[in-house]
Design a protein around this motif. Sequence first.
Motif, PDB file in Angstrom:
ATOM      1  N   ASN A   1       0.862  -1.176   0.000  1.00 20.41           N
ATOM      2  CA  ASN A   1       0.000   0.000   0.000  1.00 20.41           C
ATOM      3  C   ASN A   1       0.908   1.239   0.000  1.00 20.41           C
ATOM      4  OD1 ASN A   1       0.718   0.306   2.727  1.00 20.41           O
ATOM      5  ND2 ASN A   1      -1.342  -0.054   3.521  1.00 20.41           N
TER       6      ASN A   1
ATOM      7  N   LEU B   1      -7.547   5.124  -0.775  1.00 18.57           N
ATOM      8  CA  LEU B   1      -6.613   4.066  -1.151  1.00 18.57           C
ATOM      9  C   LEU B   1      -5.328   4.652  -1.739  1.00 18.57           C
ATOM     10  CD1 LEU B   1      -9.404   1.876  -2.701  1.00 18.57           C
ATOM     11  CD2 LEU B   1      -7.826   1.008  -0.966  1.00 18.57           C
TER      12      LEU B   1
ATOM     13  N   ASN C   1      -1.329   1.478  -4.736  1.00 14.81           N
ATOM     14  CA  ASN C   1      -1.486   0.046  -4.475  1.00 14.81           C
ATOM     15  C   ASN C   1      -1.112  -0.915  -5.618  1.00 14.81           C
ATOM     16  OD1 ASN C   1      -2.314   1.087  -2.075  1.00 14.81           O
ATOM     17  ND2 ASN C   1      -4.284   0.029  -1.994  1.00 14.81           N
TER      18      ASN C   1
ATOM     19  N   SER D   1      -7.377  -2.623  -6.188  1.00 18.04           N
ATOM     20  CA  SER D   1      -6.677  -1.834  -5.170  1.00 18.04           C
ATOM     21  C   SER D   1      -7.045  -2.337  -3.771  1.00 18.04           C
ATOM     22  CB  SER D   1      -7.043  -0.359  -5.324  1.00 18.04           C
ATOM     23  OG  SER D   1      -6.294   0.424  -4.436  1.00 18.04           O
TER      24      SER D   1
ATOM     25  N   CYS E   1      -5.171  -5.494  -2.986  1.00 19.51           N
ATOM     26  CA  CYS E   1      -3.827  -5.110  -2.538  1.00 19.51           C
ATOM     27  C   CYS E   1      -3.861  -4.693  -1.074  1.00 19.51           C
ATOM     28  CB  CYS E   1      -3.304  -3.970  -3.412  1.00 19.51           C
ATOM     29  SG  CYS E   1      -1.793  -3.220  -2.775  1.00 19.51           S
ATOM     30  N   GLU E   2      -4.803  -3.840  -0.736  1.00 18.61           N
ATOM     31  CA  GLU E   2      -4.898  -3.312   0.628  1.00 18.61           C
ATOM     32  C   GLU E   2      -5.129  -4.457   1.629  1.00 18.61           C
ATOM     33  OE1 GLU E   2      -4.681   0.351   0.877  1.00 18.61           O
ATOM     34  OE2 GLU E   2      -4.213  -0.287   2.890  1.00 18.61           O
TER      35      GLU E   2
ATOM     36  N   CYS F   1      -2.046  -6.524   2.158  1.00 21.05           N
ATOM     37  CA  CYS F   1      -0.956  -5.808   2.844  1.00 21.05           C
ATOM     38  C   CYS F   1      -1.359  -5.399   4.264  1.00 21.05           C
ATOM     39  CB  CYS F   1      -0.561  -4.574   2.034  1.00 21.05           C
ATOM     40  SG  CYS F   1       0.119  -4.980   0.410  1.00 21.05           S
ATOM     41  N   SER F   2      -2.273  -4.454   4.375  1.00 17.59           N
ATOM     42  CA  SER F   2      -2.527  -3.853   5.687  1.00 17.59           C
ATOM     43  C   SER F   2      -3.522  -4.639   6.533  1.00 17.59           C
ATOM     44  CB  SER F   2      -3.029  -2.417   5.515  1.00 17.59           C
ATOM     45  OG  SER F   2      -4.166  -2.386   4.680  1.00 17.59           O
TER      46      SER F   2
ATOM     47  N   THR G   1      -3.813   1.028   7.037  1.00 12.74           N
ATOM     48  CA  THR G   1      -4.317   1.150   5.673  1.00 12.74           C
ATOM     49  C   THR G   1      -3.762   2.448   5.072  1.00 12.74           C
ATOM     50  OG1 THR G   1      -6.329   2.085   6.644  1.00 12.74           O
ATOM     51  CG2 THR G   1      -6.393  -0.243   6.020  1.00 12.74           C
ATOM     52  N   SER G   2      -3.829   2.565   3.741  1.00 14.18           N
ATOM     53  CA  SER G   2      -3.210   3.714   3.054  1.00 14.18           C
ATOM     54  C   SER G   2      -3.599   5.048   3.677  1.00 14.18           C
ATOM     55  CB  SER G   2      -3.600   3.701   1.570  1.00 14.18           C
ATOM     56  OG  SER G   2      -3.011   2.607   0.901  1.00 14.18           O
TER      57      SER G   2
ATOM     58  N   THR H   1       3.801   1.988   6.118  1.00 10.63           N
ATOM     59  CA  THR H   1       3.572   1.235   4.874  1.00 10.63           C
ATOM     60  C   THR H   1       3.529  -0.275   5.133  1.00 10.63           C
ATOM     61  OG1 THR H   1       4.765   2.968   3.701  1.00 10.63           O
ATOM     62  CG2 THR H   1       4.465   0.873   2.527  1.00 10.63           C
TER      63      THR H   1
END
Lengths: 382, 382
Positions: free
Chosen positions: A142, A157, A160, A248, A251-252, A255-256, A263-264, A277
């Motif tokens: 992210n 977002l 990503n 996207s 991806c989030e 990752c997060s 989160t972003s 990040t």
Amino acid sequence: MGYVRYSVEALERFCNDAFIKFGFTREEAAEITDVLILAELYGIQSHGTQRLVRYHKSIENGCVRIDAKPEIVFETPVSAVIDGHAAMGQLTSVFAMKKAIEKAKKVGVAFVTVRNSNHYGIAGYYTKMACDQGLIGISATNTESIMVHTGSRQAVLGSNPIAFAMPAEPYPFWFDAATTVIPKGKLEVYHKADKELPSGWAVDSEGRECHIPEDALMCIDKKTGTGGILPIGGISEESGSHKGYGFSMICEILCSITSSGATSNHHKRVRGEGSGTCHSFIAIDPAIFGDTEEIKKNLSVFLEELRSAKRIDENIPIYTHGEKEILSYEKRLREGIDVDISTVGEMAAICKYLGMDTVEYLGDVDLSSAKETTYTVAAIDK
Amino acid sequence: MGYVRYSVEALERFCNDAFIKFGFTREEAAEITDVLILAELYGIQSHGTQRLVRYHKSIENGCVRIDAKPEIVFETPVSAVIDGHAAMGQLTSVFAMKKAIEKAKKVGVAFVTVRNSNHYGIAGYYTKMACDQGLIGISATNTESIMVHTGSRQAVLGSNPIAFAMPAEPYPFWFDAATTVIPKGKLEVYHKADKELPSGWAVDSEGRECHIPEDALMCIDKKTGTGGILPIGGISEESGSHKGYGFSMICEILCSITSSGATSNHHKRVRGEGSGTCHSFIAIDPAIFGDTEEIKKNLSVFLEELRSAKRIDENIPIYTHGEKEILSYEKRLREGIDVDISTVGEMAAICKYLGMDTVEYLGDVDLSSAKETTYTVAAIDK
């Protein structure tokens, strides 16, 4: 714009020595440098030496902690969750992908997620690590909020990116793309060229389609909280906006959400803390699906079928993902890498800041045409 | 276009009895029906009763083999490769996702790929199976060639949808999207409405941007080998065409390459053989990343942040993926499902073909406004 051509070795030497001067060990400096130089060799200049100033700034303001080490905070045979403790993104990420590869070689597949990291360079560097060892590699990260999702005028977002690589001949399938329709850098290119943005790229703070690059850039750089870049698929569901928004989100989540990280929209901007990040690293051994040689051959045949399909324009080849990068790699390894003069100016500023001999590292370059930025010598002198 | 409203139970009864008449067991008929009815309830009519004629035709021409059973041909603790032996796609796919869920519950994650299957309905049905049990579910399928990839005027890849679901409150994240910019059905809608296609949707057989829906449809239906629908991101790399093309490739790799099955461009059209369709089913237990309740809460909070972001138009809500489908589900369960009159005509033809009482199953409907297709009563009488 002017360029200065450097050999790969010259750029490597500069990066290596600069990161050592910043305080990293020789081994760490080499790892970070390798990620940057692969981006240059692949022709992805936006993630090469051009990023040095960003890393410089992050180190200076304590966003990147030089002495931090990534730590595994949760682990199973098929997974690990890593806290980056605000270490340099590349170092945590190489550690994480190595861990994913090690596990995948044992059990066939592994998911490693990372929280509290920093910018990690090109996502595709890490998928290449897995691919070079005969595995499928997937990576995502992210970023700061930059994407206005479908129906929104607020960037929540990040850009990503998602990367995916798999062994094939004569070159692997190697895909690495932001889930925004364009990278921020494209706005800068249009701004410099005084060109109007086409529809479907960006919205302004009121949520209107934005055709003036400067307006979109201002929304992003000033952190106005509204306006930004659209997902792949543009502004409306009719053109597929919800699809880019969905990728996207994947991806989030990878990752997060799975790392219980930021989160972003919750990346930090506090001195002395990491950006927050989050990344994801997945390695899959094709052997879990049978005969790896047959699988590799099948992919190679299919990629060739795609390349040899009937073309729209006979003179424009059809590429498969990663092919352009391999061609660029071979050319630049042979002929050297062109660095634009403004980036050379930034590198000169880093030399000055670190007490490195500019002429020894960068040559006797006329920097009078270099664009002054907050990172160039004049700014650092202040 | 006219519609007839049916209760969910009435449609279920019709589908169930029709599939039993086609030769499936009671249990198999219920499984197939459940996939079709979920599509109707979610408002994805293109994959509901509208598809019955396609299945009818596939059964008739031997593309779907009623007596076939899926077979595991390769297996590890984290994976399985299944040969569908041309069984009904839904049956093989429910079997495959159950296998993925079973394995994921043991080892944390599982990849199951399928070759030699057939059309499987909505990809998201299978991700919902995993999600309903607290897991992350991913599914993808290749399809007949329909997508012209970047630089090509020949359709090689399919519409290649990717679906992803993960538990959250008050409703899960549920994403299901083709990697083409639009589904084929959208061309039909524009054709009926006599509307020009916008740029970035389709190319004709010469590889030119195609604005006439009929021309694009002809390329696809006549299997001319050239022309088709563009990837998410349109025709040029500048608008992200290579990204949609890349996500379609990821689908293809997860389905046909890992199963050693037929890529989209090698789907068969031979009487008595399956289409060669390949699928992929991935289940991931969030427990491999730590506290599942915390992870679910974090996703729920983030989804709410996305929904409550500043809107482009105050009157148009921002949705997260799967929300519209849940709203549609609740409404249709309560109020019933509208089936367009032409589809009712097709269902009446199936009744006639199978010796089912049309009035008993579909009511006394005036079908005079139903569009005649190759599947309606008149055609079947021939």
